[in-house]
Design a protein around this motif. Structure first.
Motif, PDB file in Angstrom:
ATOM      1  N   GLU A  63       0.842  -1.202   0.000  1.00 40.75           N
ATOM      2  CA  GLU A  63       0.000   0.000   0.000  1.00 40.75           C
ATOM      3  C   GLU A  63       0.877   1.251   0.000  1.00 40.75           C
ATOM      4  OE1 GLU A  63      -3.320   0.903   0.352  1.00 40.75           O
ATOM      5  OE2 GLU A  63      -4.271  -1.076   0.321  1.00 40.75           O
ATOM      6  N   TYR A  64       0.490   2.218  -0.836  1.00 40.53           N
ATOM      7  CA  TYR A  64       1.232   3.479  -0.935  1.00 40.53           C
ATOM      8  C   TYR A  64       0.264   4.658  -0.863  1.00 40.53           C
ATOM      9  CZ  TYR A  64       4.827   0.368  -2.795  1.00 40.53           C
ATOM     10  OH  TYR A  64       5.721  -0.661  -2.967  1.00 40.53           O
ATOM     11  N   VAL A  65       0.779   5.760  -0.348  1.00 44.46           N
ATOM     12  CA  VAL A  65       0.051   7.023  -0.334  1.00 44.46           C
ATOM     13  C   VAL A  65       0.607   7.896  -1.460  1.00 44.46           C
ATOM     14  CG1 VAL A  65      -0.437   9.131   0.964  1.00 44.46           C
ATOM     15  CG2 VAL A  65      -0.338   6.923   2.151  1.00 44.46           C
ATOM     16  N   VAL A  66      -0.270   8.497  -2.241  1.00 45.39           N
ATOM     17  CA  VAL A  66       0.132   9.478  -3.245  1.00 45.39           C
ATOM     18  C   VAL A  66      -0.165  10.856  -2.665  1.00 45.39           C
ATOM     19  CG1 VAL A  66      -0.100  10.253  -5.619  1.00 45.39           C
ATOM     20  CG2 VAL A  66      -0.561   7.868  -5.046  1.00 45.39           C
ATOM     21  N   ALA A  67       0.846  11.709  -2.589  1.00 46.69           N
ATOM     22  CA  ALA A  67       0.681  13.012  -1.941  1.00 46.69           C
ATOM     23  C   ALA A  67       1.346  14.105  -2.757  1.00 46.69           C
ATOM     24  CB  ALA A  67       1.278  12.973  -0.538  1.00 46.69           C
ATOM     25  N   LYS A  68       0.914  15.318  -2.504  1.00 42.29           N
ATOM     26  CA  LYS A  68       1.607  16.474  -3.057  1.00 42.29           C
ATOM     27  C   LYS A  68       2.932  16.640  -2.308  1.00 42.29           C
ATOM     28  CE  LYS A  68      -2.565  19.055  -4.356  1.00 42.29           C
ATOM     29  NZ  LYS A  68      -3.303  20.325  -4.176  1.00 42.29           N
ATOM     30  N   GLY A  70       4.015  18.890  -0.565  1.00 38.22           N
ATOM     31  CA  GLY A  70       3.815  19.463   0.760  1.00 38.22           C
ATOM     32  C   GLY A  70       3.222  18.487   1.765  1.00 38.22           C
ATOM     33  N   GLY A  71       2.813  17.309   1.310  1.00 40.64           N
ATOM     34  CA  GLY A  71       2.312  16.282   2.212  1.00 40.64           C
ATOM     35  C   GLY A  71       0.833  15.977   2.109  1.00 40.64           C
ATOM     36  N   GLU A  72       0.052  16.791   1.381  1.00 34.86           N
ATOM     37  CA  GLU A  72      -1.392  16.565   1.291  1.00 34.86           C
ATOM     38  C   GLU A  72      -1.687  15.305   0.485  1.00 34.86           C
ATOM     39  OE1 GLU A  72      -5.486  18.995   0.050  1.00 34.86           O
ATOM     40  OE2 GLU A  72      -3.519  19.695  -0.637  1.00 34.86           O
ATOM     41  N   THR A  73      -2.461  14.396   1.057  1.00 28.53           N
ATOM     42  CA  THR A  73      -2.806  13.145   0.395  1.00 28.53           C
ATOM     43  C   THR A  73      -3.803  13.388  -0.736  1.00 28.53           C
ATOM     44  OG1 THR A  73      -2.433  11.823   2.392  1.00 28.53           O
ATOM     45  CG2 THR A  73      -3.873  10.874   0.716  1.00 28.53           C
ATOM     46  N   VAL A  74      -3.518  12.791  -1.894  1.00 25.45           N
ATOM     47  CA  VAL A  74      -4.428  12.926  -3.035  1.00 25.45           C
ATOM     48  C   VAL A  74      -5.021  11.579  -3.440  1.00 25.45           C
ATOM     49  CG1 VAL A  74      -3.186  14.941  -3.877  1.00 25.45           C
ATOM     50  CG2 VAL A  74      -2.619  12.692  -4.794  1.00 25.45           C
ATOM     51  N   GLY A  75      -4.418  10.484  -2.996  1.00 18.90           N
ATOM     52  CA  GLY A  75      -4.946   9.174  -3.357  1.00 18.90           C
ATOM     53  C   GLY A  75      -4.063   8.055  -2.834  1.00 18.90           C
ATOM     54  N   TYR A  76      -4.372   6.849  -3.309  1.00 21.55           N
ATOM     55  CA  TYR A  76      -3.664   5.650  -2.840  1.00 21.55           C
ATOM     56  C   TYR A  76      -3.419   4.707  -4.004  1.00 21.55           C
ATOM     57  CZ  TYR A  76      -5.505   7.506   1.510  1.00 21.55           C
ATOM     58  OH  TYR A  76      -5.825   8.352   2.536  1.00 21.55           O
ATOM     59  N   ILE A  77      -2.293   4.019  -3.940  1.00 23.51           N
ATOM     60  CA  ILE A  77      -1.950   2.993  -4.909  1.00 23.51           C
ATOM     61  C   ILE A  77      -1.686   1.713  -4.137  1.00 23.51           C
ATOM     62  CG2 ILE A  77      -0.146   2.212  -6.507  1.00 23.51           C
ATOM     63  CD1 ILE A  77       0.164   5.216  -7.263  1.00 23.51           C
ATOM     64  N   PHE A  78      -2.189   0.596  -4.647  1.00 18.92           N
ATOM     65  CA  PHE A  78      -1.842  -0.667  -3.999  1.00 18.92           C
ATOM     66  C   PHE A  78      -1.544  -1.729  -5.044  1.00 18.92           C
ATOM     67  CE2 PHE A  78      -6.421  -0.177  -4.131  1.00 18.92           C
ATOM     68  CZ  PHE A  78      -6.928  -1.395  -4.537  1.00 18.92           C
ATOM     69  N   LEU A  79      -0.602  -2.593  -4.694  1.00 17.52           N
ATOM     70  CA  LEU A  79      -0.131  -3.647  -5.578  1.00 17.52           C
ATOM     71  C   LEU A  79      -0.480  -4.999  -4.980  1.00 17.52           C
ATOM     72  CD1 LEU A  79       3.456  -2.271  -6.314  1.00 17.52           C
ATOM     73  CD2 LEU A  79       1.344  -1.781  -7.554  1.00 17.52           C
ATOM     74  N   THR A  80      -1.031  -5.878  -5.792  1.00 17.31           N
ATOM     75  CA  THR A  80      -1.353  -7.236  -5.371  1.00 17.31           C
ATOM     76  C   THR A  80      -0.853  -8.201  -6.440  1.00 17.31           C
ATOM     77  OG1 THR A  80      -3.551  -7.033  -6.395  1.00 17.31           O
ATOM     78  CG2 THR A  80      -3.391  -6.536  -4.039  1.00 17.31           C
ATOM     79  N   GLY A  81      -1.039  -9.500  -6.193  1.00 16.09           N
ATOM     80  CA  GLY A  81      -0.600 -10.503  -7.161  1.00 16.09           C
ATOM     81  C   GLY A  81       0.875 -10.395  -7.488  1.00 16.09           C
TER      82      GLY A  81
END
Length: 201
Positions: A63-68, A70-81
């Motif tokens: 699981e990863y956080v995608v942020a600007k 400056g630190g503001e979260t804009v979304g998430y990326i996750f890898l499976t398989g």
């Protein structure tokens, strides 16, 4: 932490991110674009699941956080398989609704950049529900898909098709090179036009 294209930062999900991560799953604007079963899962169970992913990188899901920057979260990326031998994985992305239009596509490109460049994957499988509002039009998804499974998912009160495609590293690199060439050509045309306008004054 990876600084991607100077616009977004990708970092591992931490315990302090879990509450906001789970809140996103319960947002109806997000839930109708992803598999609906998570929105039916009790909050305590979801919190426990995501904390497990934080504590155990070997859980089969990164699981990863995608942020600007400056630190503001804009979304998430996750890898499976994840197949570390053959260097393949499944990639999924969840964008917070207010950042979909401006940063959704960029976040996806940055995810590919990280998966190929940092994790050394050779191929990535992506699966998107039809009429997904977070990324692109259903027409774009259908055109890109290697396989489309109709009525494969029941979400938000309706059956929906699922578009599936595989992208290899060379395909991604070719797409990036093509995009850069278009940008360079556009800049050249704009520059030539500006030069002619200045010379005419």
């Amino acid at each position: 932490m990876a600084d991607l294209l100077g616009r977004l930062v990708l970092r591992h999900l931490e315990h302090e991110d879990v509450d906001l991560r789970v809140d996103a799953q319960y947002d109806e604007r997000v839930a109708r674009n992803i598999a609906g079963h998570l929105a039916l899962t009790p909050r305590d169970e979801l919190l426990s699941r995501f904390r497990e992913h934080v504590d155990d990188p070997a859980s089969g899901r990164l699981e990863y956080v995608v942020a600007k920057p400056g630190g503001e979260t804009v979304g998430y990326i996750f890898l499976t398989g994840l197949d570390w031998v053959n260097r393949t994985c499944d990639l999924s992305i969840t964008m917070l609704p207010r950042f979909r239009t401006g940063l959704g596509y960029l976040a996806l490109m940055c995810a590919f950049d990280y998966v190929y460049g940092c994790l050394n994957m050779h191929a990535v499988l992506t699966m998107v529900l039809d009429v997904n509002e977070m990324m692109a039009s259903g027409e774009w998804n259908a055109k890109r898909a290697n396989v489309t499974s109709t009525q494969a998912n029941y979400t938000d009160g309706a059956f929906r098709a699922v578009h599936v495609w595989t992208q290899t590293r060379p395909e991604y690199e070719a797409m990036i090179a093509e995009g850069r060439a278009r940008i360079a050509a556009m800049r050249e045309r704009l520059g030539n036009g500006l030069g002619k306008e200045v010379g005419a004054r």
